[in-house]
Design a protein around this motif. Structure first.
Motif, short mmCIF file in Angstrom:
data_model
loop_
_atom_site.label_atom_id
_atom_site.label_comp_id
_atom_site.label_asym_id
_atom_site.label_seq_id
_atom_site.Cartn_x
_atom_site.Cartn_y
_atom_site.Cartn_z
N LYS A 195 7.01 33.58 125.29
CA LYS A 195 7.02 34.86 126.03
C LYS A 195 5.60 35.39 126.22
CE LYS A 195 9.46 36.83 122.80
NZ LYS A 195 9.52 35.73 121.82
N SER A 196 4.85 35.46 125.11
CA SER A 196 3.48 35.97 125.23
C SER A 196 2.65 35.06 126.12
CB SER A 196 2.83 36.07 123.84
OG SER A 196 3.49 37.03 123.07
N SER A 197 2.89 33.76 125.99
CA SER A 197 2.15 32.82 126.83
C SER A 197 2.40 33.15 128.31
CB SER A 197 2.57 31.39 126.55
OG SER A 197 2.30 31.07 125.20
N PHE A 223 -1.27 44.37 124.27
CA PHE A 223 -1.23 43.12 123.52
C PHE A 223 -0.23 43.20 122.37
CE2 PHE A 223 -5.26 43.26 125.62
CZ PHE A 223 -5.55 41.94 125.96
N GLN A 224 0.28 42.04 122.01
CA GLN A 224 1.23 41.99 120.90
C GLN A 224 0.58 42.51 119.61
OE1 GLN A 224 3.27 38.27 120.65
NE2 GLN A 224 4.36 38.79 118.78
N ASN A 225 -0.69 42.11 119.38
CA ASN A 225 -1.38 42.58 118.16
C ASN A 225 -2.39 43.66 118.48
OD1 ASN A 225 -0.25 40.06 117.17
ND2 ASN A 225 -2.07 39.14 118.10
N LEU A 227 3.76 44.69 129.13
CA LEU A 227 3.80 45.20 127.77
C LEU A 227 4.31 44.11 126.83
CD1 LEU A 227 5.49 48.67 128.57
CD2 LEU A 227 3.04 48.16 128.37
N ASP A 228 3.46 43.68 125.90
CA ASP A 228 3.88 42.64 124.96
C ASP A 228 4.37 43.30 123.67
OD1 ASP A 228 4.35 40.37 123.55
OD2 ASP A 228 2.44 39.40 124.03
N GLU A 229 5.67 43.37 123.52
CA GLU A 229 6.33 43.96 122.36
C GLU A 229 5.80 45.37 122.06
OE1 GLU A 229 7.20 41.46 119.13
OE2 GLU A 229 7.31 39.65 120.34
N PRO A 230 6.02 46.29 122.99
CA PRO A 230 5.50 47.65 122.81
C PRO A 230 6.12 48.39 121.63
CG PRO A 230 6.99 47.56 124.69
CD PRO A 230 6.76 46.14 124.26
MG LIG Z 1 4.59 36.90 121.51
#
Ligand SMILES: [Mg+2]
Ligand SMILES: Nc1ncnc2c1ncn2[C@@H]1O[C@H](COP(=O)(O)OP(=O)(O)OP(=O)(O)O)[C@@H](O)[C@H]1O
Lengths: 331, 270
Positions: free
Chosen positions: B57-59, B99-101, B190-193
């Motif tokens: 997903k993030s990719s 970003f996720q992180n 939005l990556d895992e907001p």
């Molecule tokens: Mg991810």
């Protein structure tokens, strides 16, 4: 007021003025280090190279003249013209911007993400390479640099402060070149601070210094910013080169002014602009006062090492520098 | 193409396509993180990407934002094929992301962080700012106002002067959203907001995302693990598993898809 006290004040004033220049040189390091994590060993040589280029342009010297003569058997020495200081400074700035572009494009662009020690090694290589290029381009003889800055003791300051002391005091002895250098350096330092705080590029510079990914995500080109910081560092080097060059001639030893910046960085931290400024002032005043108060009783010449001792002592107490945040390891 | 009624099985509103990914394949050495995936994102919708850990997903989001470059496939944006671009160029097209992180500028205040989101809107360069003070100042004021609106909108006025590094996790996520919004993006990624937030923070964030979509009409693509949230928020959902696309449609359709149930919903997750 006693004459001794007033001479002490004079020492402090001279120290402050030297300190502003140290701060300027240190800023050259901080700019690049913050934005790219590169400790630029070549900063001092950049100052030398910039000063050589400035003299060369002003005197109408043919770049690489010796080389051309050796290869083609010609006898070129100069173009036969001289360039006014102001125009020559502008041209030198362009040269430093071009230099910044080359350094980034041909060297550091390919080293992004490498460990700091590799980047540091690359700057050592760069320093010696640049020294060689400077020699080839402009020759290795000692040159004098005169961009029209005032020289010599300021009689005006001396006369107008003489009343402060009694019979033994003849007024503050202050070199006009130092005053000019201090003013220029102070203006430049202030301009750099304003630039980084309030302009688009300055904001982008701080962003890149903080987080590369985040900077990219808001539309900042890292390559552009790295070129920009190398250009700014080149400009700072030029100004430092002019001041030192006007004082003691343009020769190899000019590149050693970088050594004056090291204790400043140890004191102020490698990433803090205010740290570089305050650190420069502390080192400047500290070394002059120490030489004045303690120097005579231990044989003098303390300027060479005192700054490092001061910085080292400070480092032991506050490893993060004056303004750095204390790093507490997470466990 | 955009004039045609919704292609494919999904009963999505027939809005114009904003972004289309065609046969994207992304490899890291031997690992295929994305395997021949195609889907589109339509203007004004909230598009969710879901799937188990490591599904890619993030990719996928990184491909869209230019951080990763797929070995195969095409990315189309606003009706044009987008050439390979650097992330900062993608940002300048009007695609903002989180970003996720969390990637914030820890040393800067909240206000300065959000202000960096306006960089793509700052036209006047160094010289203009030094020499041509009037217009540059007007621009700065306009940017300030835009930023203040977003700060109000996301209810972070109280912390506007706080250095971001000192904020708790939930607020950092909100500041990151604010920075992305400041760019007034056409597409917001939005990556895992809501990852790592408590229930109350999740509710707030859901409300903000819906409001952004409603009030600004911003198109949003988001990755989320919480199925409840995904079902509530999104118009359409892409489901990924091991780099493949195994489902695409409205939340109801996806939930009914047996392959999805097997691969994802059936698997216990976090
Ligand atoms: Mg991810
Ligand atoms: N920069 C990279 N280099 C090498 N492999 C990567 C890189 N980024 C992702 N991968 C690999 O690609 C695969 C998909 O990772 P990705 O982060 O896209 O998954 P994800 O669906 O976002 O997972 P999660 O839910 O844990 O965030 C994983 O196997 C991961 O290890």
């Amino acid at each position: 007021m006693s004459a001794d006290f007033l001479y002490g004040v004079e020492v402090v004033l001279n120290g402050l003025m030297a300190g502003v220049l140290y701060a300027l040189v240190a800023l050259g390091f901080v700019l690049i280090y913050k934005a790219s994590g590169i400790f630029n060993y070549a900063q001092g040589v950049m100052a030398l190279f910039a000063a050589l280029t400035l003299v060369g342009i002003m005197d109408g010297q043919v770049p690489f003249g010796h080389l051309i003569n050796a290869i083609f058997g010609t006898d070129l020495h100069g173009f036969g013209w001289t360039v006014p200081a102001f125009a020559a400074i502008l041209l030198t700035i362009l040269v430093m911007i071009l230099f910044a572009w080359c350094v980034h494009t041909f060297v550091f662009r390919h080293l992004v993400g490498q460990p700091p020690i590799i980047l540091f090694m690359a700057t050592i290589g760069l320093a010696y390479f640049l020294e060689g290029v400077g020699d080839l381009m402009w020759g290795s003889d000692i040159k004098t640099l005169d961009v029209g800055l005032p020289q010599g003791a300021s009689l005006w300051i001396e006369d107008s402060t003489a009343f402060l002391g009694g019979d033994g005091f003849y007024g503050f002895f202050i070199d006009r070149l130092d005053v000019a250098a201090t003013l220029v350096a102070a203006v430049l330092v202030a301009a750099l601070v304003l630039f980084s705080q309030y302009t688009k590029q300055g904001r982008a510079m701080r962003a890149v210094a903080d987080d590369h990914q985040a900077a990219l995500s808001v539309g900042i080109s890292l390559n552009f910013i790295w070129w920009l910081v190398w250009s700014l560092a080149g400009f700072v080097a030029l100004v430092a080169g002019i001041m030192w060059g006007a004082k003691s001639g343009v020769q190899f030893s000019l590149s050693l002014i970088a050594l004056k910046a090291l204790p400043v960085l140890m004191l102020g931290g490698f990433t803090s602009i205010p740290g570089a400024i305050v650190g420069g002032l502390i080192i400047g005043v500290g070394e002059q006062l120490f030489e004045y108060l303690v120097g005579p009783s231990i044989g003098g010449a303390t300027e060479n090492w005192f700054a490092y001792v001061l910085a080292l002592a400070f480092l032991v107490v506050r490893p993060q520098g004056l303004f750095g945040e204390r790093i507490i390891e997470r466990v | 193409m955009s004039a045609l009624p919704a292609a494919g099985p999904e009963a999505a509103p027939s809005r114009p396509v904003l972004m289309e990914l065609k046969n994207i394949t992304l490899r890291f050495g031997g690992v295929e993180a994305i395997k021949d995936i195609s889907f589109d994102i339509r203007e004004g919708e909230i598009r969710a990407i879901i799937g188990p850990n490591g599904a890619g997903k993030s990719s996928m989001l990184n491909v869209i934002s230019g951080f990763y470059h797929p070995q195969e496939g095409e990315v189309w944006f606003r009706g044009r094929r987008r050439p390979a671009m650097k992330p900062y160029q993608v940002a300048r097209l009007g695609i903002a992301r989180t970003f996720q992180n969390i990637a914030l500028f820890d040393g800067m205040s909240v206000l300065d962080n959000v202000m960096t989101g306006r960089i793509t809107h700052m036209k006047r360069g160094i010289f203009a700012q030094g020499v041509w003070k009037g217009p540059a100042e007007r621009e700065e004021v306009a940017n300030r106002e835009a930023v203040e609106r977003i700060i109000d909108f996301l209810e972070i006025q109280r912390i506007r002067k706080t250095p971001v590094g000192r904020l708790p996790y939930g607020l950092k996520k909100r500041v990151e959203l604010a920075r992305a919004l400041a760019a007034e993006p056409k597409l917001l990624l939005l990556d895992e907001p809501m990852a790592g937030m408590n229930v109350e923070e999740k509710e707030d964030m859901s409300r903000f995302i819906l409001d952004v979509n409603d009030e600004f009409g911003t198109t949003i693509a988001l990755i989320e693990h919480d199925m409840g949230v995904v079902m509530d928020l999104s118009d359409r959902v892409v489901v990924m598993d091991y780099g493949r696309k195994i489902g695409d449609g409205t939340p109801a359709e996806v939930r009914a898809n047996p392959e999805v149930i097997d691969a994802y919903l059936g698997v216990a997750h976090d």
